[in-house]
Design a protein around this motif. Structure first.
Motif, PDB file in Angstrom:
ATOM      1  N   SER A 137      -4.359  13.406  11.002  1.00 59.83           N
ATOM      2  CA  SER A 137      -3.412  12.897  11.992  1.00 59.83           C
ATOM      3  C   SER A 137      -4.101  12.801  13.345  1.00 59.83           C
ATOM      4  CB  SER A 137      -2.193  13.821  12.088  1.00 59.83           C
ATOM      5  OG  SER A 137      -1.340  13.433  13.144  1.00 59.83           O
ATOM      6  N   LEU A 138      -3.829  11.709  14.073  1.00 57.46           N
ATOM      7  CA  LEU A 138      -4.375  11.510  15.412  1.00 57.46           C
ATOM      8  C   LEU A 138      -3.305  11.772  16.456  1.00 57.46           C
ATOM      9  CD1 LEU A 138      -6.525  10.402  17.467  1.00 57.46           C
ATOM     10  CD2 LEU A 138      -5.470   8.151  17.101  1.00 57.46           C
ATOM     11  N   ASP A 139      -3.623  12.635  17.405  1.00 58.09           N
ATOM     12  CA  ASP A 139      -2.830  12.817  18.617  1.00 58.09           C
ATOM     13  C   ASP A 139      -3.853  12.858  19.744  1.00 58.09           C
ATOM     14  OD1 ASP A 139      -0.969  13.281  20.543  1.00 58.09           O
ATOM     15  OD2 ASP A 139      -0.464  15.314  19.919  1.00 58.09           O
ATOM     16  N   TYR A 140      -4.263  11.660  20.175  1.00 58.24           N
ATOM     17  CA  TYR A 140      -5.417  11.528  21.059  1.00 58.24           C
ATOM     18  C   TYR A 140      -5.296  12.448  22.272  1.00 58.24           C
ATOM     19  CZ  TYR A 140      -9.356   9.296  23.347  1.00 58.24           C
ATOM     20  OH  TYR A 140     -10.574   9.064  23.926  1.00 58.24           O
ATOM     21  N   PRO A 141      -6.376  13.192  22.589  1.00 55.22           N
ATOM     22  CA  PRO A 141      -7.750  13.094  22.082  1.00 55.22           C
ATOM     23  C   PRO A 141      -8.089  14.068  20.951  1.00 55.22           C
ATOM     24  CG  PRO A 141      -7.727  14.466  24.030  1.00 55.22           C
ATOM     25  CD  PRO A 141      -6.299  14.073  23.773  1.00 55.22           C
ATOM     26  N   TYR A 142      -7.140  14.362  20.074  1.00 57.36           N
ATOM     27  CA  TYR A 142      -7.394  15.329  19.015  1.00 57.36           C
ATOM     28  C   TYR A 142      -7.161  14.716  17.637  1.00 57.36           C
ATOM     29  CZ  TYR A 142      -6.993  18.506  22.988  1.00 57.36           C
ATOM     30  OH  TYR A 142      -7.157  19.116  24.206  1.00 57.36           O
ATOM     31  N   ILE A 143      -7.980  15.151  16.686  1.00 57.96           N
ATOM     32  CA  ILE A 143      -7.818  14.819  15.272  1.00 57.96           C
ATOM     33  C   ILE A 143      -7.477  16.115  14.545  1.00 57.96           C
ATOM     34  CG2 ILE A 143      -9.067  14.247  13.159  1.00 57.96           C
ATOM     35  CD1 ILE A 143      -8.366  11.776  14.512  1.00 57.96           C
ATOM     36  N   THR A 144      -6.336  16.122  13.859  1.00 56.39           N
ATOM     37  CA  THR A 144      -5.901  17.303  13.117  1.00 56.39           C
ATOM     38  C   THR A 144      -5.987  17.009  11.628  1.00 56.39           C
ATOM     39  OG1 THR A 144      -4.369  17.881  14.898  1.00 56.39           O
ATOM     40  CG2 THR A 144      -4.031  18.954  12.774  1.00 56.39           C
ATOM     41  N   ILE A 202     -14.914  21.356  17.341  1.00 62.25           N
ATOM     42  CA  ILE A 202     -13.728  21.996  16.779  1.00 62.25           C
ATOM     43  C   ILE A 202     -13.018  22.758  17.892  1.00 62.25           C
ATOM     44  CG2 ILE A 202     -12.861  23.701  15.146  1.00 62.25           C
ATOM     45  CD1 ILE A 202     -15.068  23.017  13.271  1.00 62.25           C
ATOM     46  N   ASN A 203     -11.800  22.359  18.192  1.00 62.80           N
ATOM     47  CA  ASN A 203     -11.040  22.993  19.261  1.00 62.80           C
ATOM     48  C   ASN A 203     -10.190  24.159  18.770  1.00 62.80           C
ATOM     49  OD1 ASN A 203     -11.490  20.012  20.076  1.00 62.80           O
ATOM     50  ND2 ASN A 203     -10.984  21.005  22.005  1.00 62.80           N
ATOM     51  N   GLN A 204      -9.749  24.086  17.505  1.00 62.81           N
ATOM     52  CA  GLN A 204      -8.888  25.152  16.993  1.00 62.81           C
ATOM     53  C   GLN A 204      -8.927  25.143  15.470  1.00 62.81           C
ATOM     54  OE1 GLN A 204      -4.802  24.881  18.236  1.00 62.81           O
ATOM     55  NE2 GLN A 204      -4.236  26.884  17.438  1.00 62.81           N
ATOM     56  N   VAL A 205      -8.852  26.335  14.890  1.00 64.25           N
ATOM     57  CA  VAL A 205      -8.751  26.497  13.439  1.00 64.25           C
ATOM     58  C   VAL A 205      -7.562  27.398  13.150  1.00 64.25           C
ATOM     59  CG1 VAL A 205      -9.844  27.345  11.336  1.00 64.25           C
ATOM     60  CG2 VAL A 205     -11.228  26.199  13.075  1.00 64.25           C
ATOM     61  N   ILE A 206      -6.619  26.885  12.360  1.00 61.66           N
ATOM     62  CA  ILE A 206      -5.446  27.662  11.965  1.00 61.66           C
ATOM     63  C   ILE A 206      -5.650  28.077  10.511  1.00 61.66           C
ATOM     64  CG2 ILE A 206      -2.939  27.657  11.701  1.00 61.66           C
ATOM     65  CD1 ILE A 206      -2.846  25.417  13.781  1.00 61.66           C
ATOM     66  N   PRO A 207      -5.796  29.368  10.235  1.00 59.36           N
ATOM     67  CA  PRO A 207      -6.078  29.806   8.860  1.00 59.36           C
ATOM     68  C   PRO A 207      -4.911  29.522   7.930  1.00 59.36           C
ATOM     69  CG  PRO A 207      -5.605  31.679  10.271  1.00 59.36           C
ATOM     70  CD  PRO A 207      -5.687  30.493  11.176  1.00 59.36           C
ATOM     71  N   PRO A 208      -5.160  29.526   6.628  1.00 60.63           N
ATOM     72  CA  PRO A 208      -4.077  29.278   5.668  1.00 60.63           C
ATOM     73  C   PRO A 208      -3.049  30.394   5.708  1.00 60.63           C
ATOM     74  CG  PRO A 208      -6.073  29.960   4.532  1.00 60.63           C
ATOM     75  CD  PRO A 208      -6.451  29.730   5.959  1.00 60.63           C
ATOM     76  N   PRO A 209      -1.819  30.120   5.258  1.00 62.51           N
ATOM     77  CA  PRO A 209      -0.794  31.165   5.230  1.00 62.51           C
ATOM     78  C   PRO A 209      -1.248  32.349   4.388  1.00 62.51           C
ATOM     79  CG  PRO A 209       0.164  29.008   4.786  1.00 62.51           C
ATOM     80  CD  PRO A 209      -1.319  28.836   4.758  1.00 62.51           C
ATOM     81  N   THR A 267      -6.057  25.469   5.307  1.00 60.50           N
ATOM     82  CA  THR A 267      -6.565  25.584   6.672  1.00 60.50           C
ATOM     83  C   THR A 267      -6.293  24.297   7.449  1.00 60.50           C
ATOM     84  OG1 THR A 267      -8.333  27.086   5.978  1.00 60.50           O
ATOM     85  CG2 THR A 267      -8.624  25.962   8.083  1.00 60.50           C
ATOM     86  N   ILE A 268      -5.930  24.440   8.721  1.00 65.22           N
ATOM     87  CA  ILE A 268      -5.747  23.297   9.614  1.00 65.22           C
ATOM     88  C   ILE A 268      -6.834  23.350  10.682  1.00 65.22           C
ATOM     89  CG2 ILE A 268      -4.243  22.214  11.332  1.00 65.22           C
ATOM     90  CD1 ILE A 268      -1.857  23.235   9.758  1.00 65.22           C
ATOM     91  N   GLU A 269      -7.569  22.254  10.829  1.00 63.11           N
ATOM     92  CA  GLU A 269      -8.627  22.175  11.831  1.00 63.11           C
ATOM     93  C   GLU A 269      -8.298  21.079  12.839  1.00 63.11           C
ATOM     94  OE1 GLU A 269     -12.498  21.721  10.186  1.00 63.11           O
ATOM     95  OE2 GLU A 269     -12.476  23.649   9.135  1.00 63.11           O
ATOM     96  N   VAL A 270      -8.552  21.380  14.111  1.00 59.22           N
ATOM     97  CA  VAL A 270      -8.314  20.428  15.195  1.00 59.22           C
ATOM     98  C   VAL A 270      -9.647  20.109  15.858  1.00 59.22           C
ATOM     99  CG1 VAL A 270      -7.063  19.951  17.327  1.00 59.22           C
ATOM    100  CG2 VAL A 270      -6.010  21.399  15.563  1.00 59.22           C
ATOM    101  N   HIS A 271     -10.055  18.841  15.782  1.00 59.41           N
ATOM    102  CA  HIS A 271     -11.301  18.387  16.391  1.00 59.41           C
ATOM    103  C   HIS A 271     -11.003  17.543  17.629  1.00 59.41           C
ATOM    104  CE1 HIS A 271     -12.819  19.353  12.367  1.00 59.41           C
ATOM    105  NE2 HIS A 271     -14.038  19.338  12.866  1.00 59.41           N
ATOM    106  N   GLY A 272     -11.909  17.572  18.586  1.00 56.46           N
ATOM    107  CA  GLY A 272     -11.827  16.684  19.735  1.00 56.46           C
ATOM    108  C   GLY A 272     -12.493  15.360  19.422  1.00 56.46           C
ATOM    109  N   VAL A 273     -11.826  14.264  19.748  1.00 57.99           N
ATOM    110  CA  VAL A 273     -12.384  12.941  19.463  1.00 57.99           C
ATOM    111  C   VAL A 273     -13.581  12.650  20.361  1.00 57.99           C
ATOM    112  CG1 VAL A 273     -11.908  10.459  19.529  1.00 57.99           C
ATOM    113  CG2 VAL A 273     -10.197  12.031  18.615  1.00 57.99           C
TER     114      VAL A 273
END
Length: 340
Positions: free
Chosen positions: A252-259, A277-284, A266-272
């Motif tokens: 998913s794109l929410d500029y300037p981030y790619i999730t 890598i701006n943030q890593v959300i571990p799995p439940p 795991t959810i990873e958030v990258h900067g375009v």
């Protein structure tokens, strides 16, 4: 206060209205539309700028040729008004393999007019492409549907995913990502969907994301990790690359981030812009064990993250109790047959 939302249940479109008051909150069904032929719904594209919804539905049809039977998907595109979900008097488009609405036009908000002040909003038609077995048909839509032309495709070319921005269409066939300049009618392959060594026969789901009016992000599996490549409408690489240890289930794109959502939850958030890598959300914590393959999702657990869905106009939690109302609600996917 009232908010509406839309739900597709197999072949039924539902419009809900959420009534908010100081005493209670409840949903009521405002509209219920059954797709012609009761075909399962594959995709819904909402276009706020013209108040229309494009609904792709399809089913497998058995074809027989020289005593050989095989199955193909007979997909159609139907047109509905939003928010009422009224069916529009437009003939459905048939023999659809995939379709793509110009992403820049999808992102336009609903026009605002004020008759009391003497002005009304100007509404432009939207453009979209329909990939068929023999070519790409070009359409525009406002109050009526207009056919423009068709660009022929090489024999045997198909599409499993497609995205459009402006004059450029990026689509994935069974093996490669391809770019088409719709004005020049030129097609050229860009990158394999999978670059894994020979013998790796697992099919990888292609991902195409529109970044801007002349830029796409495409994902390619290497056999050990997944690379994200930014390309222009001419197929030239720009920026740097992104990398994931496994092939994402959703992006998913929410500029300037790619999730992205990975198979283990795991959810990873990258900067375009900087490709960091701006943030890593571990799995439940209650999710099941990691998948045996970086391409296969794990066995579904109670709190397993199953999908990542983008919302062009944002995401709202229409509830005074917020997270308390974010819970799963069972909905039947098939209607119970009526006994006569």
């Amino acid at each position: 206060m009232a908010l509406t939302k839309f739900v597709a249940v197999v072949y039924v479109l539902l419009q809900y209205l959420l009534i908010l008051s100081t005493q209670s909150e409840s949903y009521i069904i405002l509209s219920r539309q059954i797709v012609p032929g009761e075909r399962p719904i594959d995709a819904i594209v909402l276009v706020p700028s013209i108040s229309r919804a494009l609904v792709q539905s399809g089913e497998y049809c058995k074809l027989t040729y020289q005593s050989l039977a095989h199955f193909v998907v007979d997909r159609q595109i139907h047109f509905y008004a939003i928010p009422s979900l009224e069916s529009q008097p437009i003939k459905p488009i048939r023999n659809v393999v995939a379709f793509a609405v110009d992403e820049q036009q999808v992102r336009k908000p609903t026009p605002v007019s004020n008759p009391s002040l003497g002005y009304s909003a100007h509404v432009d038609p939207i453009d979209f492409c329909v990939v068929k077995r023999g070519g790409i048909a070009m359409f525009s839509l406002k109050d009526r549907l207009f056919y423009s032309r068709e660009i022929p495709l090489p024999s045997g070319t198909s599409a499993v995913a497609a995205r459009r921005t402006g004059r450029y269409l990026c689509f994935a066939d069974r093996e490669n990502y391809n770019i088409i300049d719709l004005e020049e009618a030129q097609l050229f392959p860009i990158l394999p969907i999978s670059q894994a060594p020979p013998g790796d026969n697992v099919k990888i789901k292609p991902h195409i994301t529109v970044i801007s009016d002349n830029e796409f992000l495409i994902l390619s599996w290497t056999g050990a990790s997944t690379l994200g490549l930014f390309i222009t409408g001419s197929g030239d690489p720009v920026r740097g690359t992104l990398e994931w240890s496994s092939h994402p289930l959703g992006i998913s794109l929410d500029y300037p981030y790619i999730t992205t959502l990975l198979p283990d939850g795991t959810i990873e958030v990258h900067g375009v812009d900087l490709q960091t890598i701006n943030q890593v959300i571990p799995p439940p914590s209650s999710a099941s064990s990691p998948p045996p393959s970086p391409r296969a999702p794990p066995e579904v657990g109670v709190s397993q993250r199953l999908a990542l869905i983008a919302s062009v106009c944002g995401y709202y939690v229409p509830s005074s109790q917020r997270a308390a109302h974010l819970k799963k609600v069972p909905v039947k996917l098939l209607r119970t047959p009526t006994t006569l």
